[in-house]
Design an enzyme around this catalytic site. Sequence first.
Site, short mmCIF file in Angstrom:
data_model
loop_
_atom_site.label_atom_id
_atom_site.label_comp_id
_atom_site.label_asym_id
_atom_site.label_seq_id
_atom_site.Cartn_x
_atom_site.Cartn_y
_atom_site.Cartn_z
N LEU A 89 -5.10 -3.03 -20.84
CA LEU A 89 -6.14 -3.73 -21.37
C LEU A 89 -7.51 -3.08 -20.84
CD1 LEU A 89 -4.86 -7.44 -21.10
CD2 LEU A 89 -5.04 -6.09 -23.25
N ASP A 145 7.68 -6.70 -20.76
CA ASP A 145 6.99 -5.75 -20.50
C ASP A 145 5.64 -5.69 -21.15
OD1 ASP A 145 6.21 -3.75 -18.60
OD2 ASP A 145 7.20 -2.25 -19.60
N HIS A 203 -2.90 -3.17 -17.04
CA HIS A 203 -4.00 -1.94 -16.89
C HIS A 203 -4.19 -1.40 -18.34
CE1 HIS A 203 -0.16 0.55 -17.30
NE2 HIS A 203 -0.62 1.26 -17.52
N HIS A 241 0.31 -7.29 -23.21
CA HIS A 241 -0.62 -6.32 -23.75
C HIS A 241 -0.79 -6.44 -25.23
CE1 HIS A 241 -2.81 -2.88 -24.52
NE2 HIS A 241 -1.87 -2.44 -25.61
N ARG A 294 5.34 -3.22 5.13
CA ARG A 294 6.00 -3.43 6.23
C ARG A 294 6.32 -2.14 7.02
NH1 ARG A 294 10.81 -6.54 3.00
NH2 ARG A 294 10.42 -4.60 2.16
N GLU A 333 4.52 2.93 -5.01
CA GLU A 333 4.27 3.83 -6.07
C GLU A 333 3.04 3.61 -6.90
OE1 GLU A 333 6.76 3.82 -9.54
OE2 GLU A 333 5.38 5.36 -10.10
N ALA A 358 0.48 1.73 -5.95
CA ALA A 358 -0.66 1.97 -4.97
C ALA A 358 -1.11 3.40 -4.94
CB ALA A 358 -0.52 1.33 -3.37
N ALA A 362 0.87 -1.23 -0.12
CA ALA A 362 0.09 0.09 0.06
C ALA A 362 0.89 1.52 -0.03
CB ALA A 362 -0.89 0.06 1.13
N ARG A 369 -8.23 -0.36 -21.35
CA ARG A 369 -8.76 0.92 -22.35
C ARG A 369 -10.05 0.55 -23.01
NH1 ARG A 369 -3.91 3.97 -22.81
NH2 ARG A 369 -2.88 3.67 -20.64
N1 LIG Z 1 4.77 1.18 -10.78
C1 LIG Z 1 4.03 0.98 -11.99
O1 LIG Z 1 3.76 1.65 -12.72
C2 LIG Z 1 3.85 -0.59 -12.24
C3 LIG Z 1 4.03 -1.44 -11.26
N2 LIG Z 1 3.75 -2.76 -11.68
C4 LIG Z 1 4.18 -3.94 -10.62
O2 LIG Z 1 3.18 -3.44 -9.60
C5 LIG Z 1 4.21 -4.18 -8.23
C6 LIG Z 1 4.55 -3.01 -7.34
O3 LIG Z 1 4.99 -1.64 -8.03
P1 LIG Z 1 5.43 -0.67 -7.24
O4 LIG Z 1 4.30 -0.04 -6.41
O5 LIG Z 1 5.85 0.47 -8.47
O6 LIG Z 1 6.68 -1.19 -6.23
P2 LIG Z 1 7.47 -0.33 -4.90
O7 LIG Z 1 8.62 -0.88 -4.70
O8 LIG Z 1 7.04 1.06 -4.89
O9 LIG Z 1 6.18 -0.70 -3.72
C7 LIG Z 1 6.24 -2.04 -3.13
C8 LIG Z 1 5.36 -2.17 -1.97
O10 LIG Z 1 5.42 -3.57 -1.66
C9 LIG Z 1 5.68 -3.41 -0.40
N3 LIG Z 1 6.64 -4.57 -0.09
C10 LIG Z 1 7.85 -4.76 -0.53
N4 LIG Z 1 8.21 -5.85 0.05
C11 LIG Z 1 7.30 -6.61 0.60
C12 LIG Z 1 7.25 -7.74 1.42
N5 LIG Z 1 8.03 -8.77 1.47
N6 LIG Z 1 5.82 -7.88 2.00
C13 LIG Z 1 4.99 -6.90 1.88
N7 LIG Z 1 5.18 -5.88 1.17
C14 LIG Z 1 6.02 -5.84 0.64
C15 LIG Z 1 6.63 -2.05 0.05
O11 LIG Z 1 6.51 -1.51 1.11
P3 LIG Z 1 7.34 -1.65 2.32
O12 LIG Z 1 8.87 -2.09 1.88
O13 LIG Z 1 7.10 -1.04 3.47
O14 LIG Z 1 6.78 -3.29 2.62
C16 LIG Z 1 5.52 -1.08 -0.83
O15 LIG Z 1 4.42 -0.80 -0.32
C17 LIG Z 1 5.53 -4.68 -8.94
O16 LIG Z 1 5.16 -6.07 -8.87
C18 LIG Z 1 5.69 -4.04 -10.11
O17 LIG Z 1 6.18 -4.88 -11.17
C19 LIG Z 1 3.40 -3.22 -12.78
C20 LIG Z 1 3.04 -2.31 -13.97
C21 LIG Z 1 3.32 -0.71 -13.44
O1 LIG Z 2 2.23 -1.34 -17.95
C1 LIG Z 2 2.96 -0.53 -18.26
O2 LIG Z 2 2.44 0.61 -18.70
C2 LIG Z 2 3.24 1.80 -18.75
C3 LIG Z 2 2.34 2.50 -19.81
O3 LIG Z 2 1.22 3.08 -19.00
P1 LIG Z 2 0.43 4.33 -19.19
O4 LIG Z 2 -0.71 4.29 -18.44
O5 LIG Z 2 1.38 5.25 -18.65
O6 LIG Z 2 0.26 4.60 -20.70
C4 LIG Z 2 4.48 1.54 -19.57
O7 LIG Z 2 5.25 2.44 -19.67
C5 LIG Z 2 5.15 0.46 -18.73
O8 LIG Z 2 6.53 -0.02 -19.23
C6 LIG Z 2 4.26 -0.86 -18.71
O9 LIG Z 2 4.94 -1.73 -17.69
#
Ligand SMILES: NC(=O)C1=CN([C@@H]2O[C@H](COP(=O)(O)OP(=O)(O)OC[C@H]3O[C@@H](n4cnc5c(N)ncnc54)[C@H](OP(=O)(O)O)[C@@H]3O)[C@@H](O)[C@H]2O)C=CC1
Ligand SMILES: O=C1O[C@H](COP(=O)(O)O)[C@@H](O)[C@H](O)[C@H]1O
Length: 602
Positions: A307, A361, A305, A366, A172, A142, A144, A139, A309
């Site tokens: 998909l 990716d 995500h 996609h 955590r 990024e 979330a 939660a 659209r």
């Molecule tokens: N950001 C994006 O645009 C996209 C992300 N994704 C996928 O979404 C997922 C999350 O991405 P993102 O939010 O960017 O990642 P972040 O690293 O920003 O956040 C990860 C979250 O998971 C928690 N976390 C990490 N390790 C553990 C653990 N062992 N147990 C419980 N919680 C944990 C972290 O908090 P804490 O360390 O406090 O536990 C944090 O809240 C990834 O799998 C990523 O591949 C997919 C597409 C797009």
């Molecule tokens: O899932 C993904 O999407 C983004 C593009 O998403 P958008 O909503 O910003 O258009 C892409 O950049 C990323 O590599 C991929 O993992």
Amino acid sequence: MSVSFSSTSFAFQRPAHLCSNSLTVASNNFDSVPGGLGRLVLNVRSTSLCRRFRGLKLWVLERLNFQFQPPKQPKNRNHHFKNNLENEKGSVSDSSSILHVPDDKVTPMESPSLLQTGLSGAPMDVSRKPSLCIAVIGATGELAKRKIFPALFALYYSGFLPENVGIFGYSRKDITDEDLQSIIASTLTCRVDHQENCDDKLNAFLSRTYYINGGYDNKYGMSMLNARMEQIEGGSKTNRIFYLSVPQEALLDVASCLASSAQTQKGWNRIIFEKPFGFDALSSHRLTQYLLSNFQEKQIYRIDHLLGRNLIENLTVLRFSNLVFEPLWSRTYIDNVQVILSEDLAVHPGRYFSGYGIIRDIVHSHVLQTIALLAMEPPISLDGEDIRNEKVLRSIRKLEPKDVILGQYKTSGGAKVDACLNGLTPTYFAAALYIDNARWDGVPFLIKTGLGLIKHQMEIRIQFRNVPGNVYHECIGHNMDRAVNELILRDVPDEAILVRVNNKVPGLGLQLDSSELNLLYKDKYNMEVPDSYEHLLLDVIDGDSHLFMRSDELAAAWNILTPILNEIDKDNMSVELYEMGGRGPVGAYYLWAKHGVRWVED
Ligand SMILES: NC(=O)C1=CN([C@@H]2O[C@H](COP(=O)(O)OP(=O)(O)OC[C@H]3O[C@@H](n4cnc5c(N)ncnc54)[C@H](OP(=O)(O)O)[C@@H]3O)[C@@H](O)[C@H]2O)C=CC1
Ligand SMILES: O=C1O[C@H](COP(=O)(O)O)[C@@H](O)[C@H](O)[C@H]1O
């Protein structure tokens, strides 16, 4: 009443109006209400309009619980209600229980002191226990913050979540409910097209948001999450959605601890998994086996995500609801299909992209899902499983290196590899792909996707064959390519559906022009388009799986890409460096030409 039927259009606006109005006409027998709520909902299977009503059921039933006893044995249950009532074997159920009337239901009449005013202006009972709890694991991450919580709030604001939904954040970090609420609050906005009661809704949403510090032992952490959820649920029958937004390294541990310690025994449990879905066929298979040993297939929602659209839904809507398209949807009339997804930005530092590359990716989920939905056989209904059964992934031929072009953008410093990228991880992928079935034999599906390109573009172009024996060929000139009909579905820039046709230029003589019939969404629909996370979260709530990859689809997609991934691993594929902000590797243009297609650049 905001659902209006006219001879040419049906409009859908805010559910509040629909539902509050519907309540005045609906009876407690959904099957027998002519023209009322029952009829609208029960026609879902047969009309595309009704797809818009998914999610409304929660909202409606929340309210129905106050006033009506649901039928004990509904007949002719449609897709939604079937989902709601079916029970699965074992303690882990995926059957929605939203039709049930909570045993401890308190009606407004019985307890006037508990009344407040809800979204619709109708009284609501805020003390009522939630029928749905949603936990975001990761939660504080990024994704979330940027996408998941804003999407949940948008759904809540628009009335697509139950008023008493429980929202749980888990990670955590040692923070409190209030800390999480203020993190979330900093990213929430109300939709520009309806800002009524925005602060009230924000506060209501945040007051239903709770944080659980899972610590470094997820087994213990998940049992704490479960305890907190049970406390909020107060013993009522509640369904749970878990959104796993954690790094890949944490996924297995989180998933298994969740499976054993945080699922409810009293309703269904659905689990959303984020990309990437494995690194290659083997790791993905292992991951899938692991997940399937913890959850049933129907509980698993793999989210991509892109998909969510309109463009993607329009692939099937346009084809299956228009006689002018469906009969043309095959090799007999379609010459080639082009799928374009380009970004003008470079890789976002810190994302998993480096090392994974564009194939894993973007292409794996996609692009291949887009092609599968475009090329599918007609499904027997709009049910998620019926649609997933007809996707043609297993008929797609494995890609060969000769039909693939890879590239990587150069850094501003010249030909050096970007520090964010791991070696020659491809940031550009172009390919010609074939589907070996009767419908698509010999039709090239051309893919172009990349980062750091000239523009952000997302569109699908379906080019039709030349008109056989075209009697106007003299008016068209030598370049018959310019006269081909095209159906273009565009998401970026400017969402639109375009059909390229030949028409007469006004004036004397007979000169033909190739013009676009243009449905520009922003001109036609004056509304804020919901984010794709909202669309997909609503699908999960509704148990609609058609935009989520089933395990067999995942494996089939890897199968198509594995020969290329293997060649990359063996260093047998060349990766052409291209200018940041340019059109990508020139090799792609030769590839189209080899497959008899002139690439459209505008
Ligand atoms: N950001 C994006 O645009 C996209 C992300 N994704 C996928 O979404 C997922 C999350 O991405 P993102 O939010 O960017 O990642 P972040 O690293 O920003 O956040 C990860 C979250 O998971 C928690 N976390 C990490 N390790 C553990 C653990 N062992 N147990 C419980 N919680 C944990 C972290 O908090 P804490 O360390 O406090 O536990 C944090 O809240 C990834 O799998 C990523 O591949 C997919 C597409 C797009
Ligand atoms: O899932 C993904 O999407 C983004 C593009 O998403 P958008 O909503 O910003 O258009 C892409 O950049 C990323 O590599 C991929 O993992």
